[in-house]
Design a protein around this motif. Structure first.
Motif, short mmCIF file in Angstrom:
data_model
loop_
_atom_site.label_atom_id
_atom_site.label_comp_id
_atom_site.label_asym_id
_atom_site.label_seq_id
_atom_site.Cartn_x
_atom_site.Cartn_y
_atom_site.Cartn_z
N ARG A 61 -23.97 -19.27 -39.72
CA ARG A 61 -24.49 -19.16 -41.09
C ARG A 61 -23.49 -19.70 -42.10
N SER B 113 -23.68 -23.53 -42.08
CA SER B 113 -24.97 -24.13 -42.43
C SER B 113 -25.51 -23.70 -43.78
N TYR B 114 -24.91 -22.69 -44.41
CA TYR B 114 -25.47 -22.17 -45.66
C TYR B 114 -25.39 -23.22 -46.77
N ASP B 115 -26.45 -23.34 -47.53
CA ASP B 115 -26.51 -24.23 -48.70
C ASP B 115 -26.13 -25.67 -48.34
N GLY B 116 -26.69 -26.14 -47.22
CA GLY B 116 -26.44 -27.51 -46.83
C GLY B 116 -25.03 -27.77 -46.34
N GLY B 117 -24.36 -26.73 -45.85
CA GLY B 117 -22.99 -26.91 -45.34
C GLY B 117 -21.95 -27.03 -46.44
N VAL B 118 -22.13 -26.28 -47.53
CA VAL B 118 -21.18 -26.37 -48.64
C VAL B 118 -19.79 -25.87 -48.23
N ARG C 196 -17.64 -28.68 -47.13
CA ARG C 196 -17.12 -29.45 -48.26
C ARG C 196 -15.92 -28.73 -48.88
N ASP D 53 -18.80 -28.47 -56.12
CA ASP D 53 -18.51 -29.45 -55.08
C ASP D 53 -17.02 -29.77 -54.99
#
Length: 318
Positions: free
Chosen positions: A97, A100-105, A108, A260
């Motif tokens: 989780r 993978s959460y929020d598009g893999g933030v 980043r 980001d």
């Protein structure tokens, strides 16, 4: 036939005693006493061992709690013993989780931390080595004044300079960019201080003069001789900078507003602030904290051999 004389037991003991006496005399002549038990009582040994054990527990218990908490669901995190595993082992689900959460933030944020800490620590170490080497091996006007200012910089906390840096970077148009976090990380007053002391003690002036006689430039002498001799100090500075930048929270909080650009510390705090309305963020936060300490542990394990292999070089002379 010629009779061969064999040494008797008394002769052997005499030779052994004489050899031991000669070795002891040589140790005394050069001030080398290898008897480490002199002046050490069992009580002092026990006290030192207990103190070191308490210090180890102090540092290891939080890491152990993080590992245990990352294996639990939100319900088990509050319903079971905090220092032992729950019947349901949910580590891999929690880490999945997190990634993978929020598009893999999180990935980043992790990459941002690697950029800030890795590049910042590497360049800060190089600049500290160059400055410390110059202050130690070159004689120029104002050298002591510059070193005094560096010592003053060691005493200034980073939080005191965060707001002035934000105002300066805002005027330059660098606020809320990678440069706003990276540029302040390139300066390490403590690193320069340590490199100056270490270079003054280990880099022999005769080596520098020999390099000059051979026609080497000052930069080549520094990169070929100075950096290699100063490796233990450089590893120390690098690790201090790496840990300091990786765990830095206040400077990115002041400089950055775009998620980001967040490092891990700021991103995890953003998740933690949402646990009151979304309890599943507990699992994300504990799993993210576990992943965030892995790079620091790897760096410590990999680089510690340079301390053991370099800090004792030259400590024993024949």
């Amino acid at each position: 036939m010629t009779a061969t004389a064999h040494p008797t037991a008394n002769d052997t003991r005499s030779l052994t005693t004489a050899s031991d006496s000669a070795r002891a005399a040589r140790r005394r002549s050069r001030g080398d006493d290898s008897d480490r038990s002199a002046g050490r009582s069992p009580a002092k040994t026990i006290i030192v061992t207990v103190v070191l054990a308490l210090v180890a527990v102090y540092f290891l218990v939080p890491a152990y709690w993080v590992i245990v908490a990352a294996t639990k669901t939100t319900e088990d995190l509050f319903a079971t013993n905090g220092f032992w595993f729950a019947p349901t082992f949910a580590l891999w689900e929690n880490l999945g989780r997190v990634l993978s959460y929020d598009g893999g933030v999180f990935l980043r944020w992790f990459a941002n931390s690697v950029l800030y800490a890795g590049v910042g620590a590497l360049l800060a170490t190089y600049f500290a080595a160059a400055g410390g080497y110059a202050l130690a091996k070159y004689d120029f006007r104002g050298r002591d004044t510059i070193f005094g200012l560096v010592l003053g910089g060691v005493l200034v906390p980073g939080t005191a300079t965060a707001l002035p840096l934000f105002l300066l970077f805002s005027q330059l148009g660098l606020a809320n960019t990678y440069w706003s976090v990276l540029l302040p990380s390139l300066v390490s007053p403590f690193g320069l201080f340590l490199c100056r002391i270490y270079a003054n003690a280990t880099v022999d002036t005769s080596l520098i003069e020999a390099g000059r006689i051979d026609g080497a430039s000052e930069l080549r002498i520094f990169h070929t001789l100075g950096l290699r001799i100063m490796t233990p100090a450089l590893v120390t500075v690098f690790l201090f900078q790496l840990v300091g930048i990786w765990n830095n929270y206040f400077l990115p909080l002041v400089m950055l507003s775009d998620s980001d650009l967040f490092p891990i510390t700021l991103g995890l705090n953003n998740w933690r602030s949402q646990v009151d309305r979304l309890p599943e963020f507990y699992e994300l936060t504990t799993g993210g904290v576990l992943l965030s300490i892995i790079p620091l542990a790897i760096a410590m394990v990999v680089l510690q051999r340079f301390w053991r292999g370099g800090l004792t070089e030259g400590s024993v002379k024949a």
